[in-house]
Design a protein around this motif. Structure first.
Motif, PDB file in Angstrom:
ATOM      1  N   THR A 180       0.825  -1.207   0.000  1.00 21.20           N
ATOM      2  CA  THR A 180       0.000   0.000   0.000  1.00 21.20           C
ATOM      3  C   THR A 180       0.860   1.258   0.000  1.00 21.20           C
ATOM      4  O   THR A 180       0.329   2.368  -0.012  1.00 21.20           O
ATOM      5  N   GLU A 181       2.182   1.074   0.004  1.00 26.22           N
ATOM      6  CA  GLU A 181       3.101   2.210   0.122  1.00 26.22           C
ATOM      7  C   GLU A 181       3.497   2.725  -1.264  1.00 26.22           C
ATOM      8  O   GLU A 181       4.674   2.744  -1.636  1.00 26.22           O
ATOM      9  N   THR A 182       2.492   3.135  -2.042  1.00 31.51           N
ATOM     10  CA  THR A 182       2.751   3.594  -3.405  1.00 31.51           C
ATOM     11  C   THR A 182       3.628   4.834  -3.423  1.00 31.51           C
ATOM     12  O   THR A 182       4.513   4.970  -4.285  1.00 31.51           O
ATOM     13  N   GLU A 183       3.402   5.731  -2.477  1.00 28.21           N
ATOM     14  CA  GLU A 183       4.208   6.951  -2.434  1.00 28.21           C
ATOM     15  C   GLU A 183       5.675   6.623  -2.164  1.00 28.21           C
ATOM     16  O   GLU A 183       6.574   7.214  -2.776  1.00 28.21           O
ATOM     17  N   GLN A 184       5.917   5.669  -1.271  1.00 31.44           N
ATOM     18  CA  GLN A 184       7.292   5.264  -1.003  1.00 31.44           C
ATOM     19  C   GLN A 184       7.923   4.633  -2.238  1.00 31.44           C
ATOM     20  O   GLN A 184       9.102   4.841  -2.530  1.00 31.44           O
ATOM     21  N   ALA A 185       7.133   3.854  -2.989  1.00 29.98           N
ATOM     22  CA  ALA A 185       7.640   3.244  -4.219  1.00 29.98           C
ATOM     23  C   ALA A 185       8.044   4.327  -5.216  1.00 29.98           C
ATOM     24  O   ALA A 185       9.107   4.249  -5.844  1.00 29.98           O
ATOM     25  N   GLU A 186       7.197   5.356  -5.336  1.00 26.29           N
ATOM     26  CA  GLU A 186       7.505   6.440  -6.271  1.00 26.29           C
ATOM     27  C   GLU A 186       8.758   7.191  -5.833  1.00 26.29           C
ATOM     28  O   GLU A 186       9.615   7.526  -6.662  1.00 26.29           O
ATOM     29  N   ASN A 187       8.885   7.464  -4.542  1.00 24.21           N
ATOM     30  CA  ASN A 187      10.057   8.186  -4.045  1.00 24.21           C
ATOM     31  C   ASN A 187      11.335   7.386  -4.280  1.00 24.21           C
ATOM     32  O   ASN A 187      12.367   7.938  -4.685  1.00 24.21           O
ATOM     33  N   ALA A 188      11.279   6.077  -4.010  1.00 19.11           N
ATOM     34  CA  ALA A 188      12.458   5.231  -4.219  1.00 19.11           C
ATOM     35  C   ALA A 188      12.832   5.185  -5.692  1.00 19.11           C
ATOM     36  O   ALA A 188      14.015   5.250  -6.053  1.00 19.11           O
ATOM     37  N   ALA A 189      11.810   5.084  -6.558  1.00 16.56           N
ATOM     38  CA  ALA A 189      12.071   5.037  -7.997  1.00 16.56           C
ATOM     39  C   ALA A 189      12.674   6.345  -8.486  1.00 16.56           C
ATOM     40  O   ALA A 189      13.616   6.353  -9.295  1.00 16.56           O
ATOM     41  N   ALA A 190      12.132   7.478  -8.023  1.00 15.13           N
ATOM     42  CA  ALA A 190      12.644   8.790  -8.438  1.00 15.13           C
ATOM     43  C   ALA A 190      14.097   8.964  -8.008  1.00 15.13           C
ATOM     44  O   ALA A 190      14.932   9.471  -8.778  1.00 15.13           O
ATOM     45  N   GLU A 191      14.414   8.532  -6.787  1.00 14.03           N
ATOM     46  CA  GLU A 191      15.791   8.640  -6.306  1.00 14.03           C
ATOM     47  C   GLU A 191      16.712   7.703  -7.088  1.00 14.03           C
ATOM     48  O   GLU A 191      17.859   8.041  -7.394  1.00 14.03           O
ATOM     49  N   ALA A 192      16.212   6.507  -7.431  1.00 12.85           N
ATOM     50  CA  ALA A 192      17.003   5.572  -8.237  1.00 12.85           C
ATOM     51  C   ALA A 192      17.338   6.175  -9.589  1.00 12.85           C
ATOM     52  O   ALA A 192      18.469   6.068 -10.071  1.00 12.85           O
ATOM     53  N   VAL A 193      16.346   6.828 -10.217  1.00 12.87           N
ATOM     54  CA  VAL A 193      16.568   7.463 -11.520  1.00 12.87           C
ATOM     55  C   VAL A 193      17.593   8.590 -11.400  1.00 12.87           C
ATOM     56  O   VAL A 193      18.492   8.736 -12.237  1.00 12.87           O
ATOM     57  N   ARG A 194      17.485   9.388 -10.325  1.00 14.61           N
ATOM     58  CA  ARG A 194      18.415  10.508 -10.135  1.00 14.61           C
ATOM     59  C   ARG A 194      19.851  10.003  -9.970  1.00 14.61           C
ATOM     60  O   ARG A 194      20.788  10.503 -10.619  1.00 14.61           O
ATOM     61  N   LEU A 195      20.023   9.006  -9.124  1.00 14.43           N
ATOM     62  CA  LEU A 195      21.358   8.455  -8.902  1.00 14.43           C
ATOM     63  C   LEU A 195      21.891   7.764 -10.158  1.00 14.43           C
ATOM     64  O   LEU A 195      23.091   7.846 -10.460  1.00 14.43           O
ATOM     65  N   ALA A 196      21.000   7.089 -10.869  1.00 18.96           N
ATOM     66  CA  ALA A 196      21.422   6.386 -12.086  1.00 18.96           C
ATOM     67  C   ALA A 196      21.909   7.374 -13.139  1.00 18.96           C
ATOM     68  O   ALA A 196      22.895   7.122 -13.848  1.00 18.96           O
ATOM     69  N   GLU A 197      21.213   8.509 -13.267  1.00 21.55           N
ATOM     70  CA  GLU A 197      21.642   9.538 -14.216  1.00 21.55           C
ATOM     71  C   GLU A 197      23.025  10.067 -13.844  1.00 21.55           C
ATOM     72  O   GLU A 197      23.889  10.270 -14.705  1.00 21.55           O
ATOM     73  N   SER A 198      23.239  10.269 -12.559  1.00 20.30           N
ATOM     74  CA  SER A 198      24.519  10.790 -12.084  1.00 20.30           C
ATOM     75  C   SER A 198      25.641   9.780 -12.305  1.00 20.30           C
ATOM     76  O   SER A 198      26.764  10.150 -12.672  1.00 20.30           O
ATOM     77  N   ALA A 199      25.344   8.487 -12.090  1.00 21.22           N
ATOM     78  CA  ALA A 199      26.378   7.449 -12.184  1.00 21.22           C
ATOM     79  C   ALA A 199      26.499   6.852 -13.576  1.00 21.22           C
ATOM     80  O   ALA A 199      27.403   6.048 -13.833  1.00 21.22           O
ATOM     81  N   GLY A 200      25.591   7.234 -14.491  1.00 23.03           N
ATOM     82  CA  GLY A 200      25.612   6.642 -15.824  1.00 23.03           C
ATOM     83  C   GLY A 200      25.195   5.185 -15.831  1.00 23.03           C
ATOM     84  O   GLY A 200      25.622   4.402 -16.684  1.00 23.03           O
ATOM     85  N   ASP A 201      24.332   4.799 -14.879  1.00 21.97           N
ATOM     86  CA  ASP A 201      23.852   3.409 -14.770  1.00 21.97           C
ATOM     87  C   ASP A 201      22.531   3.289 -15.530  1.00 21.97           C
ATOM     88  O   ASP A 201      21.455   3.564 -14.998  1.00 21.97           O
ATOM     89  N   HIS A 202      22.616   2.881 -16.774  1.00 19.66           N
ATOM     90  CA  HIS A 202      21.423   2.825 -17.629  1.00 19.66           C
ATOM     91  C   HIS A 202      20.405   1.787 -17.154  1.00 19.66           C
ATOM     92  O   HIS A 202      19.195   2.014 -17.258  1.00 19.66           O
ATOM     93  N   ALA A 203      20.895   0.641 -16.660  1.00 19.11           N
ATOM     94  CA  ALA A 203      19.966  -0.410 -16.226  1.00 19.11           C
ATOM     95  C   ALA A 203      19.101   0.065 -15.069  1.00 19.11           C
ATOM     96  O   ALA A 203      17.883  -0.158 -15.052  1.00 19.11           O
ATOM     97  N   SER A 204      19.700   0.747 -14.087  1.00 20.79           N
ATOM     98  CA  SER A 204      18.920   1.243 -12.950  1.00 20.79           C
ATOM     99  C   SER A 204      17.970   2.352 -13.376  1.00 20.79           C
ATOM    100  O   SER A 204      16.853   2.465 -12.858  1.00 20.79           O
ATOM    101  N   TRP A 205      18.406   3.178 -14.342  1.00 15.45           N
ATOM    102  CA  TRP A 205      17.516   4.238 -14.839  1.00 15.45           C
ATOM    103  C   TRP A 205      16.275   3.624 -15.480  1.00 15.45           C
ATOM    104  O   TRP A 205      15.144   4.063 -15.225  1.00 15.45           O
ATOM    105  N   VAL A 206      16.487   2.578 -16.287  1.00 17.25           N
ATOM    106  CA  VAL A 206      15.347   1.911 -16.940  1.00 17.25           C
ATOM    107  C   VAL A 206      14.429   1.281 -15.908  1.00 17.25           C
ATOM    108  O   VAL A 206      13.201   1.447 -15.956  1.00 17.25           O
ATOM    109  N   PHE A 207      15.006   0.580 -14.933  1.00 15.48           N
ATOM    110  CA  PHE A 207      14.188  -0.121 -13.940  1.00 15.48           C
ATOM    111  C   PHE A 207      13.415   0.866 -13.071  1.00 15.48           C
ATOM    112  O   PHE A 207      12.233   0.671 -12.768  1.00 15.48           O
TER     113      PHE A 207
END
Length: 938
Positions: A504-531
């Protein structure tokens, strides 16, 4: 040289036999025919010709038959002499009894022609010559003369030859005749059904997949099938239980191997050396590869290779060679001694590495050589695993499992490979292996980065198993470690976000995903950005932001297609297909699934396979293809169980439950849902609402309204924030409204309608969403115009099953308002559509409604004789509550209707049922079966 002959069997040759019989019958009627039967050795040519000799004899033919052998080639007239000797009465005074060197060859041929023509004047003649390719030169000449010369006589020719590359006089004569006078018939390998019939005959039992799989190596070769079956039976390799034959041992029987080698002993020593060497390759090979393995040059090997090809052991594929049948390769390989086998595998690895073949193939040979296992975690094998993982996770996992079987698990972790190994095995669907290695490695100390990688692999394994809460805990534990790289944190957060999606923690899922995308962009990790991006797409879809969900999933697909590798292994097309289905773009979603499923097979990402089956099953059900949907869902269950990826077993079983309800198979539906519930009780998490909707659908089909409401409390409570059910099942909103009204919860009905309208406002271009809102409002307010609006909206979508449901709904509304003609037409259309969808229960319901309508229109019983089935859904809801003793005002409050509307429904019900008071109405209602009391559509 030929494989030893066994029992003749004509299974699978029925079509050819029928054609040859027709030829013989035509010859008997004065229309001569000629056939050249062609096939490799051992395909059953002789059995077919023997059957034709017997049939010709039954028809009263004079039969001349013979068979050439390899020695015939050097003795003139030998083959033809044997043919004429087969029927001395037909050709008295065989002209070939005269020594050939004392007679002119053309004179002899003329005399043979004359005698056959005389015999054909008495009765039809058939000349049968087996293995004609071995015929001597004089026989070949005679055939070139006799076949055309007797073309106007009732003479049928049945010749057979083996397909070889030798250009002998006999082969040249047969080529010429086939071009002018004989019809070519190719004897193909047996089909699977013919092999199955042979098994049933020989085993006196039905063969299961293990037996048929063992015989598949025969490639439809009849004599190999017969020999292998006989060997398996003699050796006790096959067991029969309750009429089913099963393999007890997959080993190739020793006596079969011995028979093959007895056959191969006729080859030269050099040819056998070549076969021994190339048997370790397990694939087609080039002449240069064979030469390197046995030591020599390609030209030096040509005679030996040609010998094996002409013997039918090898087959020329143009640029490469291969064993004609895989069982021959297996038999050759099985007789190699352990030292020879090891040396050949080591030699093969060296040859393959020098020739630039994939390192994975060379590594496989190193493992098979039984070399030192201690070095398995590094060197060429480690490089091979990494190379394989970039192309096919499944192949890399296979190699890893082989390595693990040869070394202690700690050997991998000591080399710092544990995290990499566990993640790879999890992605390839080898979940038990991933858990075993990961949990063993965790007991040992390691640096934070390696520990985080290991926890990530375990989290992925648990996620695929449906243990999402455990997966999230693993990621949180890893994220608490100090000094992690940005790319590692991005990977952990993307996996965590996926695990949170099912809570039921959809907001937490969105926050984790957004942070994953941000870090992936910074690190050049394409797989994590896609996921991380596909998680954000899924969150947007669950909130009803459907256009944004499609766009975001497209971004992920675009990047994964451009980069390939690990980003592609995250399969963003799965989430794109889901989003496209939500916006009614079924054709595009199906195309996306097709591309994605092929890509998954190439990449070896086994974890995704159950998902592809599930999404395609959902698509087919919504499109009204219930049979196809059931097949996909069943396949999804099978694959998920094989991989222990139980997260997808539950939704596939839930879908099978819904399909079973539409088919009227309520017991099957219950069985599927109980099985899914058991998995959830064991810890599999599939979403906040679990199986609430599916159980409610089954309860409604059984007329159990209260039980359905109890199941749906979580869904009602989650609205309007959690609208996933309104997206995956657009008509669910109307059903939720109806149940709330009927069970005295009008506030819940209003809540559902508000959620449907809000969803429609967010997605005005999505017809199914807007139509669903109109449907829910139409049910709540008993509004025929809104129901019609809903139908028209769904008719602009590919959702055929929903269209049928709304046709039926509008038909009942029209009937209640006196439009009986239109009601019947709509019911008729709905019934046809239900039937075409495979929704047998729904189709049967519309047929009953049509019969009732016909009964009324013919005046054969009126409303009173039709029972409660004559009432509309709205009328029946009113009658049900009145029968419980409620006043009109109480009924109005319970159903969220005006008292005027309740009074109108009640008057119509009195008329239809032939009663004049509430007491009579109650008595009539209670006297009806429970099925009629809840007859309206669910």
């Amino acid at each position: 040289m030929e494989f030893p002959r066994h029992v003749s069997n004509l299974d699978g040759r029925e079509e050819i036999i029928s054609g040859l019989r027709n030829d013989l019958e035509a010859t008997g009627e004065g229309k001569p025919a000629g056939v050249l039967l062609e096939a490799p050795g051992g395909m059953g040519k002789s059995s077919v010709l023997r059957a034709m000799c017997e049939y010709a004899d039954e028809l009263g033919f004079a039969v001349l038959h013979g068979r050439a052998s390899e020695v015939d080639r050097v003795i003139p007239w030998t083959t033809l002499r044997g043919v004429l000797r087969s029927n001395p009465a037909m050709v008295p005074g065989n002209p070939l009894l005269v020594p050939p060197d004392q007679a002119d060859r053309y004179t002899l041929i003329d005399e043979i022609e004359r005698r056959i023509r005389l015999a054909a004047g008495q009765r039809p003649v058939v000349v049968v010559l087996d293995d004609a390719h071995w015929a001597d030169e004089m026989t070949a000449l005679a055939l070139r003369v006799l076949v055309p010369a007797l073309a106007r006589s009732p003479v049928s020719w049945l010749l057979s030859r083996r397909v070889t590359q030798r250009h002998t006089p006999a082969q040249r004569a047969l080529d010429w005749l086939a071009g002018e006078h004989l019809r070519r018939v190719r004897l193909a390998p047996l089909r699977d059904d013919a092999v199955r019939r042979i098994c049933v005959t020989r085993l006196r039992a039905t063969p299961d997949a293990s037996v048929l799989g063992r015989l598949a190596g025969c490639a439809g070769h009849p004599q190999l099938v017969e020999q292998l079956l006989a060997s398996l039976l003699r050796g006790g390799y096959i067991g029969v239980d309750n009429g089913v034959a099963t393999m007890r041992d997959e080993k190739l029987p020793d006596d079969f191997v011995a028979v093959v080698h007895e056959w191969l002993d006729e080859l030269s020593t050099r040819a056998r050396q070549v076969l021994d060497a190339v048997s370790v390759l397990g694939r087609p090979f080039t002449l240069s590869e064979a030469a390197e393995l046995v030591g020599g040059t390609g030209p030096e090997l040509v005679p030996a290779v040609n010998e094996a090809v002409h013997a039918g052991v090898l087959v020329d594929l143009g640029t490469s060679l291969d064993f004609r049948h895989d069982l021959l390769r297996e038999a050759v390989y099985a007789r190699l001694s352990a030292p020879v086998r090891s040396a050949l595998h080591q030699g093969a690895a060296a040859v393959l590495r020098r020739s630039g073949r994939p390192i994975v193939e060379a590594a496989e040979h190193l493992l098979r050589s039984g070399g030192p296992a201690g070095d398995a975690a590094h060197g060429p094998i480690r490089r091979a695993i990494r190379e394989a993982a970039s192309h096919s996770l499944d192949a890399a996992a296979d190699l890893l499992v082989r390595v693990v079987e040869q070394v202690e698990p700690h050997a991998l972790s000591d080399e710092g490979m544990a995290a990499e190994v566990v993640r790879l095995l999890a992605s390839a669907g080898r979940l038990s292996w991933a858990r075993r290695l990961g949990e063993d490695a965790l007991r040992k100390g390691m640096d934070p980065e390696d520990e985080a990688g290991l926890l990530l692999g375990l989290a992925e394994a648990r996620k695929h198993e449906g243990r999402n809460s455990t997966a999230v805990e693993y990621t949180r534990r890893a994220l608490s470690l100090p000094g992690l790289r940005e790319s590692t944190r991005a990977r952990l957060l993307s996996v965590q976000a996926h695990g949170l999606l099912y809570s039921t923690e959809t907001e937490q899922a969105e926050n984790a995903a957004a942070e994953a995308v941000r870090l992936a962009e910074s690190a050049g990790d394409h797989a994590s950005w896609v996921f991380g991006t596909v998680v954000r797409s899924a969150v947007e879809q669950s909130r009803g932001e459907l256009g944004s969900a499609v766009d975001r999933a497209r971004e992920a697909v675009k990047l994964s297609d451009r980069i390939g590798g690990e980003p592609a292994q995250r399969h963003p097309r799965l989430w794109l297909a889901s989003a496209l289905r939500a916006v009614d773009r079924f054709a595009e979603a199906d195309a996306v699934c097709e591309v994605g499923q092929k890509e998954a097979a190439q990449l070896g990402t086994a974890w995704s396979q159950p998902l592809w089956h599930y999404y395609r099953a959902e698509l087919r059900m919504a499109a009204g293809r219930l049979e196809d949907a059931a097949a996909e869902a069943t396949a999804g269950v099978a694959v998920a169980e094989r991989l222990s990826a139980m997260a997808l077993t539950v939704p596939c079983l839930a879908l099978l439950g819904r399909i079973s309800v539409h088919r009227g198979q309520l017991d099957d539906a219950s069985r599927h849902l109980h099985r899914a519930s058991q998995l959830m009780a064991e810890g599999v998490i599939v979403g906040p609402e679990g199986l609430s909707w599916e159980w409610a659908v089954l309860h409604l089909a059984r007329g159990e309204r209260t039980e359905a409401l109890n199941r749906l409390h979580g869904i009602y409570r989650g609205l309007p924030d959690r609208v996933a059910i309104l997206i995956t099942e657009p008509l669910a909103g109307a059903t939720l409204v109806r149940i709330a009204c009927e069970t005295g919860r009008p506030e819940l009905a209003r809540k559902v309608l508000a959620a449907c309208r809000k969803l429609a406002e967010r997605n005005p271009a999505v017809d199914s969403v807007c139509g669903a809102a109109a449907y829910a409002a139409g049910v709540l307010h008993d509004d025929r115009a809104l129901l019609q609006e809903a139908l028209e909206a769904f008719q602009r979508t590919p959702r055929r099953l929903s269209q049928a449901i709304l046709m039926e709904e509008v038909a009942l509304a029209e009937r209640a308002h006196g439009s009986r003609g239109r009601a019947k037409a709509l019911l008729h259309d709905a019934g046809r559509l239900y039937a075409s969808c495979g929704a047998t229960r729904d189709a049967a319901r519309t047929r009953r409604a049509l019969r009732e309508a016909d009964s009324r229109s013919s005046g054969t019983g009126g409303y009173a004789s039709t029972g409660l089935g004559c009432l509309t859904s709205s009328e029946l809801r009113v009658v049900r509550l009145v029968a419980r003793g409620l006043t009109n005002r109480e009924v109005a409050a319970r159903l969220y209707l005006s008292p005027h509307t309740v009074d109108s429904h009640l008057r119509h019900s009195f008329t239809k049922l032939g009663v004049t008071s509430r007491v009579e109405l109650t008595r009539k209602f209670l006297s009806m079966p429970e099925g009629q009391q809840y007859h309206e559509k669910t």
